[in-house]
Scaffold this active site. Structure first.
Site, mmCIF file in Angstrom:
data_model
loop_
_atom_site.group_PDB
_atom_site.id
_atom_site.type_symbol
_atom_site.label_atom_id
_atom_site.label_comp_id
_atom_site.label_asym_id
_atom_site.label_seq_id
_atom_site.Cartn_x
_atom_site.Cartn_y
_atom_site.Cartn_z
ATOM 1 N N SER A 113 0.730 -1.151 -0.002
ATOM 2 C CA SER A 113 -0.205 0.075 -0.062
ATOM 3 C C SER A 113 0.944 1.305 -0.054
ATOM 4 O O SER A 113 1.543 1.597 -0.987
ATOM 5 C CB SER A 113 -0.965 0.123 1.249
ATOM 6 O OG SER A 113 -2.075 0.920 1.073
ATOM 7 N N HIS B 184 -7.880 -5.660 -0.907
ATOM 8 C CA HIS B 184 -6.646 -4.547 -0.706
ATOM 9 C C HIS B 184 -5.383 -5.630 0.092
ATOM 10 O O HIS B 184 -4.262 -5.268 -0.573
ATOM 11 C CB HIS B 184 -6.918 -3.468 0.284
ATOM 12 C CG HIS B 184 -5.724 -2.374 0.252
ATOM 13 N ND1 HIS B 184 -5.217 -1.945 -0.654
ATOM 14 C CD2 HIS B 184 -5.130 -2.000 1.247
ATOM 15 C CE1 HIS B 184 -4.120 -1.177 -0.233
ATOM 16 N NE2 HIS B 184 -4.078 -1.183 0.840
ATOM 17 N N ASP C 182 -9.706 -4.388 -5.317
ATOM 18 C CA ASP C 182 -9.402 -3.421 -4.136
ATOM 19 C C ASP C 182 -10.216 -2.424 -4.181
ATOM 20 O O ASP C 182 -10.097 -1.410 -5.322
ATOM 21 C CB ASP C 182 -7.931 -3.163 -4.447
ATOM 22 C CG ASP C 182 -7.574 -2.281 -3.261
ATOM 23 O OD1 ASP C 182 -8.040 -1.748 -2.527
ATOM 24 O OD2 ASP C 182 -6.119 -2.334 -3.013
#
Length: 277
Positions: free
Chosen positions: A108, A254, A224
């Site tokens: 991320s 995610h 996601d």
């Protein structure tokens, strides 16, 4: 498996909490890996439990303002702050095992940090790994909120606001979602300056992706709802790396290392690492 806790020093004098996980025998390679926004290094048990038995050493640290490291929660004044943190982690891993192959990466926001560093193609690395890198949000923030955040970034940059992350979009595994919600080290906060630095870096990283020529692995879930897979696709297409791999996992959210289908994702990661030793 050996688990070590310690501290690392950044170039601007900050002391960060760090962890490493090592095989009982000599590792075959070393990975420096960075967590995401509001996240911390203690949430990567699935990654640990896959990599270490496969012979890899994993080094992680809590970014400033995250986990067990000091700093205003979710705050930086400049993106360079996060680059310093990641660079300190990478150097720490290299110093621990100077004669082994090294990789770096992140998940991320940690993936964005890693890919931004990869624009400089740091020497001595066999490749960079990005899991759901935060290159493009999967939603459009309200225009009024964007205007307010930009104003506060200049007028009151340290103001703490919610990152407005919906934990239900992390994974289909509800046990992981509930654990995340109850985790006292997950703060759910960001500051206006940090938010602006993040969005500025997203644009800069995608604009300059062609500068990357390191071997590249990007992993992303197609569903996601937090970070759009389109950003990963764009970076992959633009990267100058002759050795690059993009894997989009149909229907995954995610946190692909925490998804119900995590074994396939982790197997793909290890197979890629094994091929780059």
């Amino acid at each position: 498996m050996r688990h070590l806790e310690g501290q690392i020093q950044t170039s601007d004098g900050l002391t960060l909490y760090s962890q490493s996980w090592l095989p009982d025998d000599q590792p075959k390679a070393v990975i420096a890996f960075c967590h995401g926004q509001s996240d911390h290094s203690g949430r990567y048990a699935n990654l640990v439990n896959a990599l270490i038995p496969a012979g890899y050493a994993l080094f992680m640290a809590d970014l400033r303002g995250h986990g067990k490291s000091p700093g205003i929660r979710g705050h930086i004044m400049s993106w360079e702050d996060y680059r310093r943190d990641m660079t300190a982690l990478m150097e720490h891993a290299q110093q621990a095992f100077p004669n082994l192959p090294h990789f770096f990466g992140g998940h991320s926001m940690g993936g964005l940090i890693a890919l931004h560093i990869a624009l400089d193609n740091p020497p001595g690395y066999r490749g960079v790994i990005a899991s759901a890198p935060a290159l493009q949000f999967a939603f459009e923030p309200p225009a009024a909120l964007v205007t307010l955040v930009r104003f506060l970034s200049r007028a009151a940059p340290r103001t703490i606001i919610s990152n407005q992350l919906d934990a239900s979009g992390l994974t289909h595994d509800q046990a992981v979602v509930e654990t995340y919600k109850a985790d006292p080290l997950v703060h759910g906060k960001v500051t206006p300056r940090a938010a602006v630095e993040l969005t500025t870096t997203q644009a800069d990283t995608l604009a300059r992706a062609g500068q990357t020529n390191l071997p590249l692995l990007i992993l992303h879930g197609s569903a996601d709802p937090i970070i759009a897979a389109d950003g990963s696709r764009e970076y992959y297409e633009k990267a100058s790396s002759t050795d690059k791999t993009l894997k989009i996992y149909e229907g995954l959210y995610h946190e692909i290392f925490n998804e119900l289908e995590k074994k396939q994702v982790l197997d793909d990661l290890i197979n890629w690492l094994d091929a780059h030793l």
